[in-house]
Design a protein around this motif. Structure first.
Motif, mmCIF file in Angstrom:
data_model
loop_
_atom_site.group_PDB
_atom_site.id
_atom_site.type_symbol
_atom_site.label_atom_id
_atom_site.label_comp_id
_atom_site.label_asym_id
_atom_site.label_seq_id
_atom_site.Cartn_x
_atom_site.Cartn_y
_atom_site.Cartn_z
ATOM 1 N N GLU A 99 0.851 -1.407 -0.078
ATOM 2 C CA GLU A 99 -0.148 0.045 0.041
ATOM 3 C C GLU A 99 0.725 1.254 0.019
ATOM 4 O O GLU A 99 2.064 1.127 0.691
ATOM 5 C CB GLU A 99 -0.933 0.023 1.261
ATOM 6 N N LYS B 95 1.591 5.061 1.369
ATOM 7 C CA LYS B 95 1.183 5.678 2.595
ATOM 8 C C LYS B 95 1.458 6.899 2.414
ATOM 9 O O LYS B 95 2.337 7.421 1.533
ATOM 10 C CB LYS B 95 2.190 5.072 3.862
ATOM 11 N N ASN C 42 -0.408 7.149 6.917
ATOM 12 C CA ASN C 42 -1.657 6.577 6.734
ATOM 13 C C ASN C 42 -1.662 6.228 5.453
ATOM 14 O O ASN C 42 -0.873 6.517 4.451
ATOM 15 C CB ASN C 42 -2.707 7.766 6.837
ATOM 16 N N LEU C 43 -2.672 5.351 5.105
ATOM 17 C CA LEU C 43 -2.936 4.805 3.648
ATOM 18 C C LEU C 43 -3.306 6.079 2.931
ATOM 19 O O LEU C 43 -4.155 6.957 3.363
ATOM 20 C CB LEU C 43 -4.302 3.742 3.615
ATOM 21 N N ASP D 286 -5.221 7.075 0.091
ATOM 22 C CA ASP D 286 -6.233 6.025 -1.062
ATOM 23 C C ASP D 286 -6.411 7.013 -1.935
ATOM 24 O O ASP D 286 -6.379 6.604 -3.253
ATOM 25 C CB ASP D 286 -7.530 6.277 -0.127
#
Ligand code: ATP
Ligand code: MG
Length: 255
Positions: A106, A108, A113-114, A116
């Protein structure tokens, strides 16, 4: 001459008394598509799983860019630019395309944090590079067609600087138009200099896409030929009998 992208030397795989792979050597050059053929149980998947770090070899060694490497896990393989698309695609069905693309890797934000937003925009770019008409980025991939799912699996493999792509029967579960799309994708990746091992039972695909064929029979490499030197009957003979037809000579030499 520059060394091949990857070279496998004397690879062996035993399961108790079963010799699944016997002393197989094969190399792959930039922008080359090598078809890996053979009957069910010939050892194709075992050989590819050894290269992708999913299975430990019983013997032999692997070089990447001419240097010996150890591939003990899929992470090791990825670190060398080797990515695999399994027949099953290994997608998480309940997640959408961006989540699948970055599963386990993923993106970050700088606060940890992710990210998105960036994953969505990067996924859109990656998917559109392969298929400009790709839609439904927010749907769980279970709802997408077989062809769209294949695009996601390929996008995931090539997003992270792939140099060597292993495709195990990529069109086995697809209809004709989706098969044609995957064939186009393979041509695009080839043009970008990516080397591809294409495991296939489809002789048409093989002759359409491959520069070379390597045929396995009972675990052994029984033939590695420029596609211009063999006919479909020659390849069938290697698959079935493990030998070329009597009196065979390279087709280009004959022509
Ligand atoms: N995990 C395992 N444990 C024991 N034997 C195995 C294992 N995986 C593969 N084999 C055996 O190794 C041999 C080669 O299998 P492999 O899956 O590589 O064949 P394949 O050429 O990919 O066949 P297919 O075209 O059916 O996919 C077979 O005899 C198979 O039964
Ligand atoms: Mg297999």
């Amino acid at each position: 001459m520059s060394p091949p992208l990857v070279a496998m030397h004397g690879i062996e795989k035993h399961f108790g008394g079963v010799e699944a792979v016997r002393d197989v050597s094969v190399a792959l050059n930039p922008g080359e598509v090598v078809g890996v053929l053979g009957h069910n149980g010939a050892g194709k998947s075992c050989l590819m799983r050894i290269l992708s770090g999913a299975m430990a070899a019983s013997g032999g060694h692997i070089e990447v860019d001419g240097k010996p490497v150890r591939i003990d896990s899929p992470q090791d393989a990825r670190a060398h630019g080797i990515e695999t698309i399994y027949q099953t695609l290994a997608l998480a069905n309940h997640l959408d395309a961006p989540a699948n693309l970055f599963l386990g890797r993923e993106l970050k934000t700088r606060w940890g944090n992710l990210d998105d937003r960036r994953m969505l925009s990067e996924a859109r770019k990656a998917l559109h590079r392969l298929n400009p008409n790709f839609k439904n980025l927010g749907d769980p991939v279970a709802r997408l067609s077989g062809g769209q799912r294949q695009v996601i699996a390929i996008a995931r493999a090539i997003y992270f600087d792939v140099k060597i792509l292993i495709m195990d029967e990529p069109t086995a579960a697809l209809g004709p138009s989706e098969t044609a799309m995957v064939a186009d994708l393979i041509k695009t990746l080839k043009a970008e200099g990516i080397g591809i091992f294409l495991v296939s039972h489809d002789m048409h695909d093989v002759f359409d896409l491959c520069d070379r064929v390597m045929v396995m029979n009972k675990g052994a490499n029984v033939g590695d030929h420029d596609i211009r030197d063999v006919t479909k009957d020659d390849v069938l003979s290697l698959i079935v009998k493990g030998t070329l037809p009597e009196g065979w000579a390279p087709r280009r030499a004959v022509a």
